[in-house]
Scaffold this motif. Structure first.
Motif, mmCIF file in Angstrom:
data_model
loop_
_atom_site.group_PDB
_atom_site.id
_atom_site.type_symbol
_atom_site.label_atom_id
_atom_site.label_comp_id
_atom_site.label_asym_id
_atom_site.label_seq_id
_atom_site.Cartn_x
_atom_site.Cartn_y
_atom_site.Cartn_z
ATOM 1 N N UNK A 13 38.016 35.615 47.873
ATOM 2 C CA UNK A 13 37.491 35.901 46.722
ATOM 3 C C UNK A 13 37.095 37.427 46.677
ATOM 4 N N UNK A 14 36.397 37.610 47.670
ATOM 5 C CA UNK A 14 36.155 39.272 47.812
ATOM 6 C C UNK A 14 37.528 39.975 48.092
ATOM 7 N N UNK A 15 38.387 39.813 48.965
ATOM 8 C CA UNK A 15 39.722 40.388 48.977
ATOM 9 C C UNK A 15 40.226 40.610 47.690
ATOM 10 N N UNK A 16 40.185 39.357 46.782
ATOM 11 C CA UNK A 16 41.041 39.810 45.665
ATOM 12 C C UNK A 16 40.023 40.411 44.400
ATOM 13 N N UNK A 17 38.920 40.476 44.478
ATOM 14 C CA UNK A 17 38.166 41.116 43.673
ATOM 15 C C UNK A 17 38.332 42.695 43.834
ATOM 16 N N UNK A 18 38.211 42.868 45.340
ATOM 17 C CA UNK A 18 38.560 44.250 45.824
ATOM 18 C C UNK A 18 39.730 44.780 45.200
ATOM 19 N N UNK A 19 40.871 44.081 45.266
ATOM 20 C CA UNK A 19 42.152 44.423 45.020
ATOM 21 C C UNK A 19 42.207 44.827 43.521
ATOM 22 N N UNK A 20 41.652 43.679 42.663
ATOM 23 C CA UNK A 20 41.375 43.698 41.215
ATOM 24 C C UNK A 20 40.521 45.209 40.668
ATOM 25 N N UNK B 40 40.651 50.727 38.656
ATOM 26 C CA UNK B 40 40.258 52.142 38.704
ATOM 27 C C UNK B 40 41.511 53.019 38.504
ATOM 28 N N UNK B 41 42.667 52.323 38.898
ATOM 29 C CA UNK B 41 43.883 53.212 39.006
ATOM 30 C C UNK B 41 44.258 53.347 37.559
ATOM 31 N N UNK B 42 43.687 52.617 36.588
ATOM 32 C CA UNK B 42 44.186 52.738 35.075
ATOM 33 C C UNK B 42 45.725 52.455 34.848
ATOM 34 N N UNK B 43 46.139 53.513 34.284
ATOM 35 C CA UNK B 43 47.741 53.285 33.807
ATOM 36 C C UNK B 43 48.703 53.356 35.066
ATOM 37 N N UNK B 44 48.296 53.756 36.263
ATOM 38 C CA UNK B 44 49.089 53.499 37.557
ATOM 39 C C UNK B 44 48.663 52.412 38.288
ATOM 40 N N UNK B 45 48.164 51.348 37.799
ATOM 41 C CA UNK B 45 47.624 50.033 38.536
ATOM 42 C C UNK B 45 48.820 49.422 38.816
ATOM 43 N N UNK B 46 50.184 49.681 38.210
ATOM 44 C CA UNK B 46 51.523 48.951 38.807
ATOM 45 C C UNK B 46 51.740 49.382 40.022
#
Length: 151
Positions: free
Chosen positions: A58-65, A70-76
């Motif tokens: 849960x923590x790892x997934x939350x940190x990744x999300x 934070x990356x916004x338009x560059x999240x891909x």
């Protein structure tokens, strides 16, 4: 009072030994009180609770999300849908519909990528589709359990 009278007859070294023993026992008692917190003793720090594998996922997934947000338009550029799907299903430990899974990992906007990754994970036995929804297959569960055992 009788025991004190008997001590008068003890040799000096025995009395000194008894005094050291009494001092040591007093120190042990104060340490026990400090550990237990009784009698206003100084609290002793306890080791932290070890999180479960699901809590770690849960923590790892939350940190990744969070990073993708934070990356916004560059999240891909930061996406790893297969890993995030496995983490999402593992941490919840309940079957999920495709839509719920995509919402959990933020793939709902990219409609084509999600089903493609789900199909690949099912083909490899990492996910299994049943009436209740998607859940981890034996291969996926074994991988995640092995991963979190070394965590």
């Amino acid at each position: 009072m009788a025991p004190e009278l008997y001590m008068l007859d003890w040799p000096a070294e025995d009395r000194a030994s008894l005094e050291r023993f009494t001092e040591t026992m007093t120190e042990v008692r104060s340490r026990i009180q400090a550990i237990s917190g009784d009698a206003g003793g100084v609290p002793v720090p306890r080791l932290p609770r070890i999180p479960t594998a699901q809590e770690c996922a849960r923590v790892i997934l939350q940190r990744r999300l969070d990073l993708r947000r934070m990356a916004g338009d560059h999240a891909d550029m930061l996406g790893d849908p297969a890993w995030e799907m496995l983490l999402a299903i593992f941490q919840s430990d309940t079957p999920r519909s495709d839509t719920a899974l995509f919402d959990m990992i933020g793939l709902s906007g990219r409609a084509q990528a999600g089903p493609r990754w789900v199909a690949l994970l099912i083909d490899r036995g990492w996910l299994v589709r049943e009436d209740a929804g998607l859940h981890l297959g034996q291969t996926g569960r074994a991988l995640l359990e092995r991963y979190f055992a070394d965590f």
